[in-house]
Write an enzyme that holds these catalytic residues in place. Structure first.
Site, PDB file in Angstrom:
ATOM      1  N   LEU A  67      26.333  -8.595  29.218  1.00 51.02           N
ATOM      2  CA  LEU A  67      26.894  -8.383  27.887  1.00 51.02           C
ATOM      3  C   LEU A  67      25.771  -8.917  26.996  1.00 51.02           C
ATOM      4  O   LEU A  67      25.055  -9.812  27.407  1.00 51.02           O
ATOM      5  CB  LEU A  67      28.194  -9.173  27.726  1.00 51.02           C
ATOM      6  N   ASP A 309      25.424  -4.478  37.853  1.00 52.30           N
ATOM      7  CA  ASP A 309      24.219  -4.822  37.087  1.00 52.30           C
ATOM      8  C   ASP A 309      24.161  -4.000  35.788  1.00 52.30           C
ATOM      9  O   ASP A 309      23.090  -3.565  35.342  1.00 52.30           O
ATOM     10  CB  ASP A 309      22.941  -4.636  37.920  1.00 52.30           C
ATOM     11  N   HIS A 313      21.044  -0.950  27.016  1.00 51.04           N
ATOM     12  CA  HIS A 313      19.900  -0.945  26.101  1.00 51.04           C
ATOM     13  C   HIS A 313      20.078   0.210  25.133  1.00 51.04           C
ATOM     14  O   HIS A 313      20.664   1.243  25.483  1.00 51.04           O
ATOM     15  CB  HIS A 313      18.587  -0.756  26.861  1.00 51.04           C
TER      16      HIS A 313
HETATM   17  O1  DOR Z   1      17.141  -3.718  35.142  1.00 48.20           O
HETATM   18  C1  DOR Z   1      17.417  -4.866  34.808  1.00 48.20           C
HETATM   19  N1  DOR Z   1      17.975  -5.121  33.597  1.00 48.20           N
HETATM   20  N2  DOR Z   1      17.160  -5.868  35.637  1.00 48.20           N
HETATM   21  C2  DOR Z   1      17.287  -7.162  35.272  1.00 48.20           C
HETATM   22  O2  DOR Z   1      17.034  -8.017  36.051  1.00 48.20           O
HETATM   23  C3  DOR Z   1      17.716  -7.493  33.901  1.00 48.20           C
HETATM   24  C4  DOR Z   1      18.496  -6.421  33.306  1.00 48.20           C
HETATM   25  C5  DOR Z   1      18.649  -6.573  31.828  1.00 48.20           C
HETATM   26  O3  DOR Z   1      19.047  -7.666  31.374  1.00 48.20           O
HETATM   27  O4  DOR Z   1      18.416  -5.610  31.089  1.00 48.20           O
HETATM   28 ZN    ZN Z   2      18.728  -9.124  38.049  1.00 49.85          ZN
END
Ligand code: DOR
Ligand code: ZN
Length: 429
Positions: A67, A309, A313
């Site tokens: 988040l 995960d 963005h």
């Molecule tokens: O792809 C990723 N995005 N890997 C990470 O370890 C961090 C994460 C992010 O916070 O955007």
């Molecule tokens: Zn990670």
């Protein structure tokens, strides 16, 4: 108010059963599990949800979510992430500390919990940083963070390079009953890599991240777990090497658990060929052999958990040259259909798939959830595994749209999400 979820097939990943059962919900709890048709009362105080031809599952629990609040609310807030989670069938999510400021002290943990309370949606469990500022130098105050409500510690996104610090983190966290979640990456080896190092990175001219940068750190965490006798959880497993190391650690009886994310069993580095930054993620999409090894790891139980995960963005970070774009993809609304594909492919059976998306993660971070039994919180979802649809950007409830699955046909959808007896999401019919 009583809610009756009628005529559904109830999936219990703990007992490994799928049975036609009516679920009665009262005062936020599952009050009764009854054979279909036994509960006959009618009236305005009874709300009925017909789950015929659907599965009733324990609410999904995602232990790896980003988040972006505090700090990057234009990408995601606690509320928007929670809504996307609810739509995806999750009733609880644990959020990583790489916010701005990072969640490395009581006030940030408390702030996240307050925002979650305000959002009135799924349960949100903060994961605190291992090191102050996630700088890998000084441990945070685990006791204070636990007291504030943190459920685990991790420097996800900024892997702990110093092995001595990681050793102390394991010992210190075990004392407080907090699990250490390790993002395994040797940054000195990953360097400026932006995709998996292999034939494709060479052909398309992008700097590579070798599989060894993950394997080395997985081996280190296993060694440190052996040394200290303390548990460790390995985040987002992406390589065949990691799977083999974790397999051996488990055979040895070490307290090592592991998760992978749906993109690591669905996509491989071919997806990067068009330089689509939606396929840029860390760890990177690997080879088809790695994908097969991850699936085999899931099948054997070497990989305990499926976590998303979810890494939102905005176009500001994604609509750039591949080298300059941010790592990460969202995943809360695609995890369920992508995991159900494993069931159709015979990798997992339905109870195993649901277990890896629910109770397995809940157990690792020590929270309730992931089971459907009388007297427990009514955290559940109703899913239709047969429903096929085109996944489109306007279905996404996250503030961000960075999914490589937009425009793809998916099969399996969540229809209803209930948290503590309250409907937090319902699909339009
Ligand atoms: O792809 C990723 N995005 N890997 C990470 O370890 C961090 C994460 C992010 O916070 O955007
Ligand atoms: Zn990670």
């Amino acid at each position: 108010m009583i809610t009756l979820i009628r005529n559904g097939d109830v999936v219990d990943p703990v007992r490994e059963t799928v049975e036609k059962v009516d679920v009665l919900v009262e005062k936020g709890k599952i009050s009764k599990l009854l054979p279909p048709g036994v509960f006959k009362e009618k009236g305005p105080q009874i709300r009925i949800f017909d789950a015929s031809d659907k599965f009733v599952i324990p609410g999904l629990v995602d232990i790896h979510v980003h988040l972006r609040e505090p700090g990057h609310e234009y990408k995601e807030t606690v509320a928007s992430g929670a809504r996307s989670a609810a739509a995806g069938g999750f009733t609880a999510i644990a959020c990583m500390p790489n916010t701005e400021p990072p969640n490395d002290c009581r006030s940030v943990t408390e702030f996240i919990l307050e925002q979650a309370e305000r959002a009135c949606s799924v349960r949100v469990y903060p994961i605190a940083a291992i090191s102050k500022g996630q700088e890998g130098e000084t441990l945070t105050n685990f006791g204070e963070l636990k007291e504030a409500g943190a459920v685990a510690v991790s420097d996800d996104g900024f892997p702990v390079a110093n092995s001595e610090l990681m050793r102390r983190a394991l010992e210190y966290a075990a004392f407080y009953g907090l699990r250490v979640i390790s993002h395994c990456e040797d940054r000195s080896l990953a360097g400026d890599g932006v995709m998996h190092e292999g034939v494709i990175s060479t052909r398309i001219g992008l700097a590579g991240i070798p599989a060894a940068s993950e394997d080395i750190m997985v081996y280190r965490e296993i060694s440190l777990s052996r040394l200290t006798g303390c548990p460790v959880h390995i985040a987002h497993v992406s390589t065949a090497g990691s799977v083999e190391l974790i397999r051996r650690a488990k055979e040895e009886g070490l307290l090592v658990t592991a998760e992978t994310a749906p993109h690591y069993f669905t996509l491989d580095h071919q997806r990067v060929v068009g330089y689509d930054t939606l396929a840029k993620v860390n760890p990177p999409l690997r080879t088809s052999e790695d994908v097969e090894a991850v699936k085999e790891g899931l099948r054997e139980g070497v990989i305990d958990v499926i976590a998303t995960d979810h890494a939102p963005h905005s176009p500001l970070e994604k609509e750039l040259e591949f080298d300059r774009a941010a790592f990460g993809m969202i995943g809360l609304q695609t995890a369920l259909p992508l995991t159900l594909q494993l069931v159709r492919d015979g990798v997992l059976d339905l109870t195993e798939a649901v277990g890896k998306l629910s109770c397995a993660g809940a157990n690792i971070i020590g929270v309730s959830g992931g089971c459907l039994i009388e007297g427990e919180n009514a955290d559940l979802s109703v899913i239709d595994p047969e429903y096929e649809y085109l996944f489109e950007a306007d279905q996404i409830l996250s503030k961000s749209r960075n999914s490589p699955f937009i425009g793809k046909r998916l099969k399996g959808v969540n229809e209803l999400t209930m948290v503590g007896g309250k409907v937090v999401w319902e699909k339009e019919r």
